[in-house]
Design a protein around this motif. Structure first.
Motif, PDB file in Angstrom:
ATOM      1  N   SER A 185       0.865  -1.185   0.000  1.00  0.00           N
ATOM      2  CA  SER A 185       0.000   0.000   0.000  1.00  0.00           C
ATOM      3  C   SER A 185       0.899   1.231   0.000  1.00  0.00           C
ATOM      4  N   SER A 186       0.446   2.284  -0.654  1.00  0.00           N
ATOM      5  CA  SER A 186       1.238   3.501  -0.822  1.00  0.00           C
ATOM      6  C   SER A 186       1.386   4.242   0.501  1.00  0.00           C
ATOM      7  N   ILE A 187       2.588   4.794   0.748  1.00  0.00           N
ATOM      8  CA  ILE A 187       2.810   5.589   1.958  1.00  0.00           C
ATOM      9  C   ILE A 187       2.329   7.019   1.773  1.00  0.00           C
ATOM     10  N   ALA A 188       2.177   7.445   0.521  1.00  0.00           N
ATOM     11  CA  ALA A 188       1.694   8.795   0.221  1.00  0.00           C
ATOM     12  C   ALA A 188       0.251   8.702  -0.262  1.00  0.00           C
ATOM     13  N   ASP A 189      -0.388   9.832  -0.425  1.00  0.00           N
ATOM     14  CA  ASP A 189      -1.765   9.867  -0.919  1.00  0.00           C
ATOM     15  C   ASP A 189      -1.820   9.165  -2.267  1.00  0.00           C
ATOM     16  N   PRO A 190      -2.553   8.046  -2.364  1.00  0.00           N
ATOM     17  CA  PRO A 190      -2.560   7.270  -3.613  1.00  0.00           C
ATOM     18  C   PRO A 190      -3.124   8.037  -4.806  1.00  0.00           C
ATOM     19  N   GLU A 191      -3.923   9.066  -4.567  1.00  0.00           N
ATOM     20  CA  GLU A 191      -4.492   9.848  -5.671  1.00  0.00           C
ATOM     21  C   GLU A 191      -3.461  10.778  -6.304  1.00  0.00           C
ATOM     22  N   SER A 192      -2.523  11.289  -5.503  1.00  0.00           N
ATOM     23  CA  SER A 192      -1.589  12.282  -6.040  1.00  0.00           C
ATOM     24  C   SER A 192      -0.179  11.751  -6.249  1.00  0.00           C
ATOM     25  N   ASN A 193       0.258  10.802  -5.414  1.00  0.00           N
ATOM     26  CA  ASN A 193       1.646  10.367  -5.498  1.00  0.00           C
ATOM     27  C   ASN A 193       1.771   8.974  -4.904  1.00  0.00           C
ATOM     28  N   LYS A 194       1.916   7.975  -5.743  1.00  0.00           N
ATOM     29  CA  LYS A 194       2.086   6.618  -5.236  1.00  0.00           C
ATOM     30  C   LYS A 194       3.551   6.381  -4.903  1.00  0.00           C
ATOM     31  N   SER A 195       3.791   5.999  -3.668  1.00  0.00           N
ATOM     32  CA  SER A 195       5.144   5.753  -3.193  1.00  0.00           C
ATOM     33  C   SER A 195       5.085   4.580  -2.215  1.00  0.00           C
ATOM     34  N   TYR A 196       5.960   3.597  -2.391  1.00  0.00           N
ATOM     35  CA  TYR A 196       5.888   2.370  -1.607  1.00  0.00           C
ATOM     36  C   TYR A 196       7.182   2.143  -0.844  1.00  0.00           C
ATOM     37  N   ASN A 197       7.056   1.625   0.371  1.00  0.00           N
ATOM     38  CA  ASN A 197       8.228   1.245   1.151  1.00  0.00           C
ATOM     39  C   ASN A 197       8.872   0.004   0.556  1.00  0.00           C
ATOM     40  N   ARG A 198      10.177  -0.010   0.509  1.00  0.00           N
ATOM     41  CA  ARG A 198      10.968  -1.185   0.164  1.00  0.00           C
ATOM     42  C   ARG A 198      12.201  -1.142   1.042  1.00  0.00           C
ATOM     43  N   SER A 199      12.502  -2.238   1.692  1.00  0.00           N
ATOM     44  CA  SER A 199      13.703  -2.230   2.526  1.00  0.00           C
ATOM     45  C   SER A 199      14.236  -3.636   2.723  1.00  0.00           C
ATOM     46  N   VAL A 200      15.500  -3.695   3.077  1.00  0.00           N
ATOM     47  CA  VAL A 200      16.153  -4.919   3.489  1.00  0.00           C
ATOM     48  C   VAL A 200      16.490  -4.730   4.960  1.00  0.00           C
ATOM     49  N   GLN A 201      16.102  -5.678   5.784  1.00  0.00           N
ATOM     50  CA  GLN A 201      16.343  -5.602   7.224  1.00  0.00           C
ATOM     51  C   GLN A 201      17.272  -6.718   7.650  1.00  0.00           C
ATOM     52  N   LEU A 202      18.275  -6.363   8.412  1.00  0.00           N
ATOM     53  CA  LEU A 202      19.154  -7.332   9.052  1.00  0.00           C
ATOM     54  C   LEU A 202      18.996  -7.115  10.550  1.00  0.00           C
ATOM     55  N   SER A 203      18.516  -8.136  11.249  1.00  0.00           N
ATOM     56  CA  SER A 203      18.251  -8.021  12.681  1.00  0.00           C
ATOM     57  C   SER A 203      19.004  -9.088  13.441  1.00  0.00           C
ATOM     58  N   ILE A 204      19.447  -8.723  14.635  1.00  0.00           N
ATOM     59  CA  ILE A 204      20.064  -9.664  15.554  1.00  0.00           C
ATOM     60  C   ILE A 204      19.189  -9.685  16.799  1.00  0.00           C
ATOM     61  N   GLY A 205      18.787 -10.868  17.223  1.00  0.00           N
ATOM     62  CA  GLY A 205      17.898 -10.978  18.367  1.00  0.00           C
ATOM     63  C   GLY A 205      18.452 -11.879  19.439  1.00  0.00           C
ATOM     64  N   TYR A 206      17.929 -11.698  20.645  1.00  0.00           N
ATOM     65  CA  TYR A 206      18.301 -12.524  21.779  1.00  0.00           C
ATOM     66  C   TYR A 206      17.026 -13.037  22.434  1.00  0.00           C
ATOM     67  N   LEU A 207      16.932 -14.337  22.593  1.00  0.00           N
ATOM     68  CA  LEU A 207      15.781 -14.969  23.214  1.00  0.00           C
ATOM     69  C   LEU A 207      15.967 -14.917  24.733  1.00  0.00           C
ATOM     70  N   LEU A 208      15.087 -14.168  25.418  1.00  0.00           N
ATOM     71  CA  LEU A 208      15.270 -13.906  26.843  1.00  0.00           C
ATOM     72  C   LEU A 208      14.776 -15.003  27.777  1.00  0.00           C
ATOM     73  N   TRP A 209      13.538 -15.459  27.602  1.00  0.00           N
ATOM     74  CA  TRP A 209      12.879 -16.207  28.660  1.00  0.00           C
ATOM     75  C   TRP A 209      12.842 -17.704  28.511  1.00  0.00           C
ATOM     76  N   CYS A 210      13.224 -18.246  27.398  1.00  0.00           N
ATOM     77  CA  CYS A 210      13.183 -19.697  27.273  1.00  0.00           C
ATOM     78  C   CYS A 210      14.207 -20.151  26.236  1.00  0.00           C
ATOM     79  N   LYS A 211      14.497 -21.402  26.314  1.00  0.00           N
ATOM     80  CA  LYS A 211      15.414 -21.972  25.314  1.00  0.00           C
ATOM     81  C   LYS A 211      14.628 -22.482  24.140  1.00  0.00           C
ATOM     82  N   ARG A 212      15.173 -22.332  22.957  1.00  0.00           N
ATOM     83  CA  ARG A 212      14.529 -22.802  21.744  1.00  0.00           C
ATOM     84  C   ARG A 212      14.600 -24.306  21.678  1.00  0.00           C
ATOM     85  N   SER A 213      13.487 -24.897  21.316  1.00  0.00           N
ATOM     86  CA  SER A 213      13.475 -26.359  21.166  1.00  0.00           C
ATOM     87  C   SER A 213      14.024 -26.723  19.785  1.00  0.00           C
ATOM     88  N   SER A 214      14.573 -27.884  19.665  1.00  0.00           N
ATOM     89  CA  SER A 214      15.173 -28.314  18.396  1.00  0.00           C
ATOM     90  C   SER A 214      14.134 -28.635  17.363  1.00  0.00           C
TER      91      SER A 214
END
Length: 163
Positions: free
Chosen positions: A134-163
């Motif tokens: 969906s457009s981030i700007a007013d679709p009637e006057s200017n169509k503009s769309y988000n595009r991105s590449v995300q690199l995230s590093i996470g830490y699991l706090l409360w439990c261990k991941r099961s295999s």
């Protein structure tokens, strides 16, 4: 460029995982141009940095491919909290700040595909491609769309991941 932080939960259903997240995002872009129209008709070089703050809620389906590697796909809703432009006149160094949150759509939707890798010590790495549907700007006057590449590093706090 930018950063994000948030929390997530996962629900295992047979051989797949359903993952929901809530993230705070801060993204920015910048550009330089040779003319600034709004200086009394005088051509003036400028640079501009746009900063966007939002809260995103991705909902993903994950499937294990091999060992600790999963592929993921899904959708996300994104709620804009602020959009700000900082413009610098390159001839005299003057700076102006413009809040333009009201000129963008308050809620947008995107599709997501990615890879998730679980590492030792409750760490994980996500690499995602996010494509606006969906457009981030007013679709009637200017169509503009988000595009991105995300690199995230996470830490699991409360439990261990099961295999």
């Amino acid at each position: 460029t930018g950063f994000q932080f948030g929390v997530y939960g996962e629900l295992k259903i047979s051989e797949i995982l359903l993952r929901s997240e809530i993230n705070f995002n801060r993204q920015s872009n910048s550009f330089r141009a040779d003319v600034l129209i709004n200086t009394g008709g005088i051509a003036t070089p400028f640079k501009q940095r746009n900063d966007y703050s939002s809260v995103s809620i991705p909902i993903l389906v994950k499937a294990k491919v091999i060992n600790n590697i999963s592929i993921e796909t899904g959708v996300q809703g994104e709620f804009l909290t602020q959009a700000k432009a900082r413009t610098t006149n390159l001839e005299n160094g003057t700076e102006s700040v413009n809040i333009f949150t009201d000129s963008l759509e308050p809620v947008t939707f995107s599709g997501i595909v990615g890879v998730n890798v679980h590492l030792p010590m409750n760490l994980e790495v996500d690499l995602r491609y996010i494509l606006g549907i969906s457009s981030i700007a007013d679709p009637e006057s200017n169509k503009s769309y988000n595009r991105s590449v995300q690199l995230s590093i996470g830490y699991l706090l409360w439990c261990k991941r099961s295999s």
